[in-house]
Design a protein around this motif. Structure first.
Motif, PDB file in Angstrom:
ATOM      1  N   MET A  80       0.219   6.496  10.114  1.00  0.00           N
ATOM      2  CA  MET A  80      -1.002   6.988   9.490  1.00  0.00           C
ATOM      3  C   MET A  80      -1.515   8.270  10.127  1.00  0.00           C
ATOM      4  O   MET A  80      -2.370   8.935   9.590  1.00  0.00           O
ATOM      5  CB  MET A  80      -2.099   5.928   9.564  1.00  0.00           C
ATOM      6  CG  MET A  80      -2.599   5.648  10.976  1.00  0.00           C
ATOM      7  SD  MET A  80      -3.849   4.323  11.044  1.00  0.00           S
ATOM      8  CE  MET A  80      -5.361   5.231  10.693  1.00  0.00           C
ATOM      9  N   MET A  81      -0.999   8.602  11.317  1.00  0.00           N
ATOM     10  CA  MET A  81      -1.624   9.672  12.071  1.00  0.00           C
ATOM     11  C   MET A  81      -0.816  10.948  11.938  1.00  0.00           C
ATOM     12  O   MET A  81       0.259  11.082  12.507  1.00  0.00           O
ATOM     13  CB  MET A  81      -1.715   9.248  13.529  1.00  0.00           C
ATOM     14  CG  MET A  81      -2.775  10.001  14.278  1.00  0.00           C
ATOM     15  SD  MET A  81      -3.448   8.986  15.607  1.00  0.00           S
ATOM     16  CE  MET A  81      -4.714   8.095  14.740  1.00  0.00           C
TER      17      MET A  81
ATOM     18  N   ALA B 185       6.934   5.765  -0.025  1.00  0.00           N
ATOM     19  CA  ALA B 185       6.425   5.626   1.333  1.00  0.00           C
ATOM     20  C   ALA B 185       5.289   4.621   1.294  1.00  0.00           C
ATOM     21  O   ALA B 185       4.475   4.641   0.377  1.00  0.00           O
ATOM     22  CB  ALA B 185       5.916   6.968   1.853  1.00  0.00           C
ATOM     23  N   VAL B 186       5.282   3.721   2.258  1.00  0.00           N
ATOM     24  CA  VAL B 186       4.241   2.689   2.279  1.00  0.00           C
ATOM     25  C   VAL B 186       3.550   2.686   3.635  1.00  0.00           C
ATOM     26  O   VAL B 186       4.112   3.133   4.638  1.00  0.00           O
ATOM     27  CB  VAL B 186       4.820   1.279   1.992  1.00  0.00           C
ATOM     28  CG1 VAL B 186       5.448   1.239   0.619  1.00  0.00           C
ATOM     29  CG2 VAL B 186       5.829   0.869   3.046  1.00  0.00           C
ATOM     30  N   HIS B 187       2.324   2.201   3.636  1.00  0.00           N
ATOM     31  CA  HIS B 187       1.642   2.006   4.913  1.00  0.00           C
ATOM     32  C   HIS B 187       0.770   0.771   4.876  1.00  0.00           C
ATOM     33  O   HIS B 187      -0.246   0.743   4.194  1.00  0.00           O
ATOM     34  CB  HIS B 187       0.791   3.216   5.300  1.00  0.00           C
ATOM     35  CG  HIS B 187       0.226   3.052   6.677  1.00  0.00           C
ATOM     36  ND1 HIS B 187       0.810   3.604   7.782  1.00  0.00           N
ATOM     37  CD2 HIS B 187      -0.819   2.316   7.129  1.00  0.00           C
ATOM     38  CE1 HIS B 187       0.135   3.235   8.857  1.00  0.00           C
ATOM     39  NE2 HIS B 187      -0.853   2.459   8.484  1.00  0.00           N
TER      40      HIS B 187
ATOM     41  N   CYS C  37       1.452  21.522   5.702  1.00  0.00           N
ATOM     42  CA  CYS C  37       2.457  20.744   4.954  1.00  0.00           C
ATOM     43  C   CYS C  37       2.895  19.513   5.741  1.00  0.00           C
ATOM     44  O   CYS C  37       3.055  18.420   5.207  1.00  0.00           O
ATOM     45  CB  CYS C  37       3.684  21.599   4.667  1.00  0.00           C
ATOM     46  SG  CYS C  37       3.390  22.854   3.427  1.00  0.00           S
ATOM     47  N   ARG C  38       3.088  19.713   7.033  1.00  0.00           N
ATOM     48  CA  ARG C  38       3.551  18.640   7.919  1.00  0.00           C
ATOM     49  C   ARG C  38       2.584  17.461   7.919  1.00  0.00           C
ATOM     50  O   ARG C  38       2.966  16.320   8.125  1.00  0.00           O
ATOM     51  CB  ARG C  38       3.682  19.231   9.319  1.00  0.00           C
ATOM     52  CG  ARG C  38       4.059  18.290  10.396  1.00  0.00           C
ATOM     53  CD  ARG C  38       4.602  19.036  11.599  1.00  0.00           C
ATOM     54  NE  ARG C  38       3.676  20.012  12.155  1.00  0.00           N
ATOM     55  CZ  ARG C  38       4.001  21.254  12.488  1.00  0.00           C
ATOM     56  NH1 ARG C  38       5.210  21.698  12.314  1.00  0.00           N
ATOM     57  NH2 ARG C  38       3.107  22.064  12.994  1.00  0.00           N
ATOM     58  N   THR C  39       1.307  17.742   7.697  1.00  0.00           N
ATOM     59  CA  THR C  39       0.302  16.676   7.783  1.00  0.00           C
ATOM     60  C   THR C  39       0.039  15.993   6.441  1.00  0.00           C
ATOM     61  O   THR C  39      -0.827  15.133   6.358  1.00  0.00           O
ATOM     62  CB  THR C  39      -1.032  17.219   8.338  1.00  0.00           C
ATOM     63  OG1 THR C  39      -1.474  18.297   7.502  1.00  0.00           O
ATOM     64  CG2 THR C  39      -0.860  17.737   9.754  1.00  0.00           C
ATOM     65  N   GLN C  40       0.762  16.364   5.394  1.00  0.00           N
ATOM     66  CA  GLN C  40       0.606  15.661   4.117  1.00  0.00           C
ATOM     67  C   GLN C  40       1.193  14.251   4.240  1.00  0.00           C
ATOM     68  O   GLN C  40       2.180  14.045   4.944  1.00  0.00           O
ATOM     69  CB  GLN C  40       1.296  16.449   2.990  1.00  0.00           C
ATOM     70  CG  GLN C  40       0.647  17.799   2.754  1.00  0.00           C
ATOM     71  CD  GLN C  40      -0.827  17.679   2.420  1.00  0.00           C
ATOM     72  OE1 GLN C  40      -1.203  17.053   1.446  1.00  0.00           O
ATOM     73  NE2 GLN C  40      -1.677  18.248   3.261  1.00  0.00           N
ATOM     74  N   THR C  41       0.590  13.309   3.497  1.00  0.00           N
ATOM     75  CA  THR C  41       0.936  11.906   3.750  1.00  0.00           C
ATOM     76  C   THR C  41       2.409  11.590   3.497  1.00  0.00           C
ATOM     77  O   THR C  41       2.956  10.723   4.152  1.00  0.00           O
ATOM     78  CB  THR C  41       0.118  10.937   2.878  1.00  0.00           C
ATOM     79  OG1 THR C  41       0.181  11.389   1.531  1.00  0.00           O
ATOM     80  CG2 THR C  41      -1.291  10.855   3.337  1.00  0.00           C
ATOM     81  N   ASN C  42       3.037  12.260   2.536  1.00  0.00           N
ATOM     82  CA  ASN C  42       4.444  11.922   2.301  1.00  0.00           C
ATOM     83  C   ASN C  42       5.379  13.030   2.784  1.00  0.00           C
ATOM     84  O   ASN C  42       6.478  13.193   2.260  1.00  0.00           O
ATOM     85  CB  ASN C  42       4.699  11.550   0.841  1.00  0.00           C
ATOM     86  CG  ASN C  42       4.563  12.741  -0.086  1.00  0.00           C
ATOM     87  OD1 ASN C  42       4.079  13.793   0.309  1.00  0.00           O
ATOM     88  ND2 ASN C  42       5.004  12.574  -1.323  1.00  0.00           N
ATOM     89  N   ALA C  43       4.945  13.784   3.789  1.00  0.00           N
ATOM     90  CA  ALA C  43       5.777  14.867   4.311  1.00  0.00           C
ATOM     91  C   ALA C  43       7.111  14.331   4.827  1.00  0.00           C
ATOM     92  O   ALA C  43       8.156  14.958   4.630  1.00  0.00           O
ATOM     93  CB  ALA C  43       5.028  15.609   5.419  1.00  0.00           C
TER      94      ALA C  43
ATOM     95  N   THR D 294       1.730   5.027   0.141  1.00  0.00           N
ATOM     96  CA  THR D 294       1.145   6.280   0.646  1.00  0.00           C
ATOM     97  C   THR D 294       2.103   7.420   0.328  1.00  0.00           C
ATOM     98  O   THR D 294       2.658   8.048   1.214  1.00  0.00           O
ATOM     99  CB  THR D 294       0.892   6.208   2.161  1.00  0.00           C
ATOM    100  OG1 THR D 294       2.085   5.715   2.791  1.00  0.00           O
ATOM    101  CG2 THR D 294      -0.245   5.288   2.490  1.00  0.00           C
TER     102      THR D 294
ATOM    103  N   LEU E  19       8.799  11.763   3.797  1.00  0.00           N
ATOM    104  CA  LEU E  19       9.635  11.473   2.627  1.00  0.00           C
ATOM    105  C   LEU E  19      10.230  12.773   2.092  1.00  0.00           C
ATOM    106  O   LEU E  19      11.420  12.855   1.797  1.00  0.00           O
ATOM    107  CB  LEU E  19       8.788  10.776   1.568  1.00  0.00           C
ATOM    108  CG  LEU E  19       9.399  10.462   0.203  1.00  0.00           C
ATOM    109  CD1 LEU E  19       8.703   9.241  -0.391  1.00  0.00           C
ATOM    110  CD2 LEU E  19       9.286  11.618  -0.772  1.00  0.00           C
ATOM    111  N   GLY E  20       9.399  13.803   1.977  1.00  0.00           N
ATOM    112  CA  GLY E  20       9.875  15.082   1.461  1.00  0.00           C
ATOM    113  C   GLY E  20      10.977  15.659   2.333  1.00  0.00           C
ATOM    114  O   GLY E  20      12.006  16.126   1.828  1.00  0.00           O
TER     115      GLY E  20
ATOM    116  N   VAL F  20      -2.252  14.339  11.995  1.00  0.00           N
ATOM    117  CA  VAL F  20      -2.763  15.524  12.681  1.00  0.00           C
ATOM    118  C   VAL F  20      -2.604  15.333  14.187  1.00  0.00           C
ATOM    119  O   VAL F  20      -3.033  14.332  14.747  1.00  0.00           O
ATOM    120  CB  VAL F  20      -4.252  15.746  12.337  1.00  0.00           C
ATOM    121  CG1 VAL F  20      -4.791  16.969  13.049  1.00  0.00           C
ATOM    122  CG2 VAL F  20      -4.421  15.890  10.831  1.00  0.00           C
TER     123      VAL F  20
ATOM    124  N   CYS G 182       0.877  -1.167   0.000  1.00  0.00           N
ATOM    125  CA  CYS G 182       0.000   0.000   0.000  1.00  0.00           C
ATOM    126  C   CYS G 182       0.916   1.219   0.000  1.00  0.00           C
ATOM    127  O   CYS G 182       1.615   1.470   0.982  1.00  0.00           O
ATOM    128  CB  CYS G 182      -0.911  -0.001   1.212  1.00  0.00           C
ATOM    129  SG  CYS G 182      -1.897   1.505   1.328  1.00  0.00           S
TER     130      CYS G 182
END
Lengths: 426, 432
Positions: B111-112, B174-176, B151-157, A182, B159-160, B114, A180
């Motif tokens: 996954m979390m 990035a994987v989850h 920005c911090r709460t974006q899913t691939n932050a 993300t 990785l960035g 926020v 998966c």
């Protein structure tokens, strides 16, 4: 071709604001119809940005038949499962599975991979906790005693980013290798690329790969607007007056198989996956390099992976998200690779919005259709090509692909750039 | 088929509840020291579960403290930055401008995104007194919009931030897959290197769900031990009286490198990352299959991928969450795969000390396997006092066990049924 194992695409599926199937979406696009319209999911009449490409008037029951699941998954998962089901049904794999003997069935399932590109976190799921926070009046000690009476006990499972993976597996019995992804916008395309790699490396014989996302909600619209990324009127990729992107939502899915297996079972082959390139620009969460470095590197890697040269590409489906920085650097990246010999370029976000994690997967499914129909649909919202991006061959009118090979470009936060190459004439 | 490219682990970094670097973490795991205790970050006194395994006294290393990127970093991003910096320092190699495009990045990200404090702002400005969302609050001039926090709460932050900080410009992902994320990220990294897409990969995982929302979400599922008075004994994988896991947090990163290139530059090689196996249980969203179906295929694939047999496996770092169902399912899988070797093979769950690091767990535990191989020590599975007939495997009880480890196996089994197994081989067993 460069790869030892050729990968067939034997099923596709899609859902977005422009339609509930690939046919519907394609027809909207070739008729110049955009799904971008005023926001309906909440009263956005006072909002500075109040447009989106929502999926409208669809019952949960239409998306996912099993009502018990509706409380266990979220809207993005429903789109993902809906698109995945279209692709699985079209592939005929389930019918084929029925013909297998008892001993062969478990092996088939163990050798069927499942891949998803998921939007991952969202904001609205957290709001389920607001009533408990209010009941505690901001006091954590009280909150600790309150949440269990107002929050769904399955909250965590409902919001898992990997739900589509899990439920595609449960629904069809697939149990093979999986991932998966993300990785924001490029999640869907990387899911497809990793699925193809798993087949090439013989980790699986076939795979379902789906990108899905519902990025569109008050907090993301507000946040993207703060960052200056959203358009207030419409999405005009590569246009001189483009002013930003517009959110969409939905999913797209493919079934991939080793081509000899697909042929042996008499499956209809919709296209072939040829290659992928993936790089980060390493420029941070939001920033893009103005020179399109990541775009050209991803394309070069994809061409090498596919074992073809730039001249073989007959159609480019650009990311074309309508923001000033992305379109300009994307055009530079494309021109660096193709020089003066750029094939017809189109983009679809003007019609379907930006589906974030599902965006590239949807573009891939539509690229296959474009090749089959031998049409590079016009970008209906394009009025004046930005001199900065010319002479990129983009047009408001339909063009004709110059071969049966398409390059799909997908870009995202984290400086991500992914290029995929597919072919139909097989 | 041509032989698979051989991949070396040459650098390790960890931020865990038992240590803010790999050395301290490993020393405490060997000693069986628990990192669990009463939750201190926030007032958990009203929660049914008031214990967790927190990272303690954490500060960003000096090399990162002044980086302009860190203002975008969340708590778990900071763990990731520190662990990745440690791994690169440990490996003695870093991306340079001439090879940045050959450096890849693969991460299992939590996954979390926020934080509770951010949600408090949403409640204050965008909800009515019943806690119902009022969207117009977001466009009210009083709403303290914060692009940095967005920005911090974006899913691939993560990785960035990390690719920018360390100058990585190659394949990045990035994987989850819930609790299997860290293991899957390493498996992806291995495959990316074998496919020739990178010569080096910085791979790992990071997570922190030790906040009011994360804690309550696990409380709702009934997945946590509520032994609030005995936090150090609460995580007791494979013990007959186990009653749930202890929520941890942290990050683990590894540097992966082509074996021959690592040898050529005289790098210290912890071990080979030799195999990856991956399956879906496709059973139920809430349960693990009692017979181990799913994990069995992942372990078998990982061994086959490594060209190893169960005869060679000396140590298993189990997923071992300390829930009734997981441990039973995993032990059934181990018995099925290890067969006659099951009594001989040392099995431990280091979650007994660290708690469950969720998306970071598989990455940290991969690092633990590398250290176990290097030092010839199977770390203790703490708090194992009452044998459970359903968990009848060779658990390392009482204290850590000195032993040569030829091949180690690490399992990560996630909610949603994703199973990841990794195989590590002692350099002395590598025949090149």
């Amino acid at each position: 071709m460069g790869s030892p194992t050729n990968i067939a695409i034997t099923g596709v599926g899609a859902v977005c604001g422009a339609g509930l199937s690939v046919d519907e979406i394609w027809n909207a696009i070739v008729n110049g119809k955009s799904a971008i319209a005023p926001i309906e999911q909440w009263d956005a009449s006072r909002w500075p940005v109040n447009i989106s490409a929502e999926v409208r008037n669809v019952e949960n029951r239409t998306l996912v038949e099993d009502r018990k699941l509706h409380k266990m998954i979220s809207r993005t998962d429903m789109f993902g499962l809906f698109a995945a089901n279209q692709a699985v049904q079209q592939s005929g794999l389930l019918t084929y599975h029925e013909t297998l003997d008892t001993a062969a069935k478990p092996k088939f399932n163990d050798r069927t991979g499942v891949f998803a590109g998921s939007g991952g976190g969202n904001y609205r799921s957290n709001y389920d906790y607001l009533p408990a926070m209010s009941a505690g009046d901001g006091d954590l000690k009280k909150f600790g005693g309150e949440f269990s009476s107002s929050v769904n006990p399955m909250w965590l499972l409902k919001n898992l980013p990997n739900n589509v993976l899990c439920h595609v597996g449960i629904r069809y019995g697939f149990k093979g290798t999986n991932a998966c992804v993300t990785n924001q916008c490029v999640g869907g395309v990387l899911a497809i690329a990793e699925a193809a790699a798993a087949l090439r490396n013989d980790e699986a014989d076939r795979a379902s790969a789906t990108g899905h996302d519902t990025p569109f909600e008050p907090e993301t619209v507000s946040g993207y607007h703060q960052l200056g990324l959203l358009s207030r009127d419409t999405l005009r990729p590569f246009d001189r007056d483009r002013s930003g992107t517009v959110f969409g939502e939905g999913a797209a899915s493919v079934v991939l198989e080793k081509i000899e297996d697909a042929k042996a079972r008499g499956a209809k082959i919709l296209g072939e996956f040829l290659g992928c390139g993936c790089v980060t620009e390493g420029a941070g969460i939001l920033d893009l390099r103005p020179d399109g470095d990541g775009v050209s590197r991803a394309i070069e890697l994809a061409l090498t992976d596919a074992g073809i040269s730039a001249a073989d590409v007959g159609l480019i489906v650009a990311h074309g998200n309508g923001t000033r920085a992305s379109d300009a650097s994307e055009a530079l990246g494309i021109r660096r690779v193709f020089g003066a010999n750029v094939p017809p370029v189109t983009a679809f976000k003007w019609a379907v919005g930006h589906l974030i994690a599902a965006s590239g997967a949807l573009d891939l499914v539509l690229a296959l259709r474009a090749l089959r129909e031998k049409i590079a649909p016009g970008i209906a919202t394009l009025k004046v090509i930005d001199p900065e991006v010319s002479p990129l061959p983009v047009s408001a009118k339909a063009q004709t692909p110059r071969s049966d090979i398409a390059l799909v470009i997908c870009r995202g936060f984290g400086g991500m750039n992914v290029a995929l190459i597919v072919q139909t004439g097989v | 088929m041509k032989p698979k490219r051989r991949i070396a682990i040459t650098g390790l970094g960890m931020v865990t509840p038992v240590g803010n670097d790999a050395r301290t973490t490993w020393a405490n795991l060997r000693a069986g020291k628990s990192g669990a205790g009463a939750i201190r970050y926030f007032d958990a006194s009203g929660f049914p579960v008031r214990i967790g395994a927190e990272v303690k006294n954490f500060e960003l290393p000096a090399a990162l403290a002044n980086s302009k990127h860190t203002k975008f970093a969340s708590r778990s991003h900071r763990f990731a930055l520190a662990a990745a910096e440690e791994a690169l320092s440990d490996a003695g190699i870093r991306p340079q401008s001439d090879n940045a495009h050959r450096w890849g990045f693969s991460v299992g990200a939590g996954m979390m995104a926020v934080s509770y404090d951010e949600l408090k702002i949403t409640r204050e400005f965008c909800a009515n007194s019943d806690g119902e969302l009022q969207p117009d609050g977001f466009i009210d001039p009083r709403y303290p919009a914060d692009p940095v926090s967005f920005c911090r709460t974006q899913t691939n932050a993560g990785l960035g931030l990390l690719t920018q900080q360390f100058g990585i410009r190659g394949y990045a992902t990035a994987v989850h897959t819930a609790c299997a994320s860290g293991g899957q990220a390493l498996g992806t990294a291995l495959k990316v290197m074998r496919r020739g897409l990178a010569d080096y990969v910085l791979a790992g995982g990071f997570d922190s769900m030790l906040n009011p929302i994360g804690l309550s979400s696990f409380c709702l599922l009934g997945a946590l031990s509520s032994d609030n008075d005995t936090p150090e004994k609460a995580s007791r994988p494979f013990d007959a009286t186990r009653n749930g896991f202890v929520l941890g947090e942290g990050a683990g990163f590894l540097v992966l490198e082509d074996w021959h290139a690592a040898q050529k530059r005289g790098a210290k090689i912890y071990c080979e990352l030799a195999g990856d196996g991956n399956s879906l249980s496709s059973y139920r969203i809430t349960d693990s299959p009692p017979d181990g179906d799913g994990p069995i295929q992942a372990i078998q694939q990982a061994l086959a991928d490594a060209g190893a047999t169960s005869e060679e496996v000396d140590y298993v770092n189990a997923h071992g969450t300390s829930t009734q169902m997981n441990d039973r399912s995993e032990c059934a899988a181990l018995r099925a795969v290890l067969g006659g070797n099951v009594e001989r093979v040392a099995v431990s769950s280091t979650k007994s000390c660290m708690g469950h690091l969720i998306a970071a767990a598989g990455a940290v535990e991969a690092g633990v396997c590398a250290l176990a191989i290097r030092d010839g020590v199977a770390p203790v599975s703490a708090n194992h006092e009452n044998p459970d007939p359903d968990c009848n495997v060779g658990i390392v009880r009482g204290e850590s066990k000195p032993m040569k480890i030829r091949v180690a196996l690490s399992n990560s089994l996630g909610f949603g049924g994703s199973n990841s197994s990794l195989v590590f081989r002692n350099p002395s067993e590598v025949k090149v």
